[in-house]
Design a protein around this motif. Sequence first.
Motif, PDB file in Angstrom:
ATOM      1  N   GLU A 133       0.941  -1.152  -0.160  1.00 35.61           N
ATOM      2  CA  GLU A 133      -0.058   0.001   0.069  1.00 35.61           C
ATOM      3  C   GLU A 133       0.889   1.187  -0.225  1.00 35.61           C
ATOM      4  O   GLU A 133       0.712   2.187  -0.929  1.00 35.61           O
TER       5      GLU A 133
ATOM      6  N   GLU B 107       2.483   1.729  -3.193  1.00 35.16           N
ATOM      7  CA  GLU B 107       1.669   2.342  -4.271  1.00 35.16           C
ATOM      8  C   GLU B 107       1.507   3.861  -4.283  1.00 35.16           C
ATOM      9  O   GLU B 107       1.201   4.621  -5.035  1.00 35.16           O
ATOM     10  N   LYS B 108       1.448   4.217  -2.808  1.00 33.95           N
ATOM     11  CA  LYS B 108       1.207   5.561  -2.597  1.00 33.95           C
ATOM     12  C   LYS B 108       2.640   6.728  -2.886  1.00 33.95           C
ATOM     13  O   LYS B 108       2.519   7.703  -3.340  1.00 33.95           O
TER      14      LYS B 108
END
Length: 102
Positions: free
Chosen positions: A26, A29-30
Motif C-alpha cells: 500500500e 503504491e502511494k
Amino acid sequence: MSDSTPPKDGDFASWVDEKSEALKFELGEKFPVPPTELHSPSVHVETGRQKLEEVLLEHEEPTPEFLEELKALENAAPLSDDELARQALEAGGDDGDNKTPE
C-alpha cells in the motif's frame, strides 16, 4: 487495511507478516521510488565505468569507452620489474595498510 480480523491462537506471527506485507504494498503504491537521475549515455549506470568482469561474465555489451580503454591498455608499454615492485609496495592489499604490503 480495513479488513483486520484478529488472528487465531498460534497464528499471530503469520498474521503480522501478512499485515506488514499488505502495508508495504500500500505504501509502495502511494509513494513510488523515483528513478535515479544519474543515467547518462556516456557513463555506465551501475559503476560509472564498465568492468571487464561485467563484459565477460555478465555478457554486457562493451561500451565504446570500455573498448577505447582496452585498446589503450593493449598498446601501452609493459611495466618494468622495478615499477611493478614499486606499485606492489605502495599497494595496501586487502587491509588497505601500505606498511604491510602483500
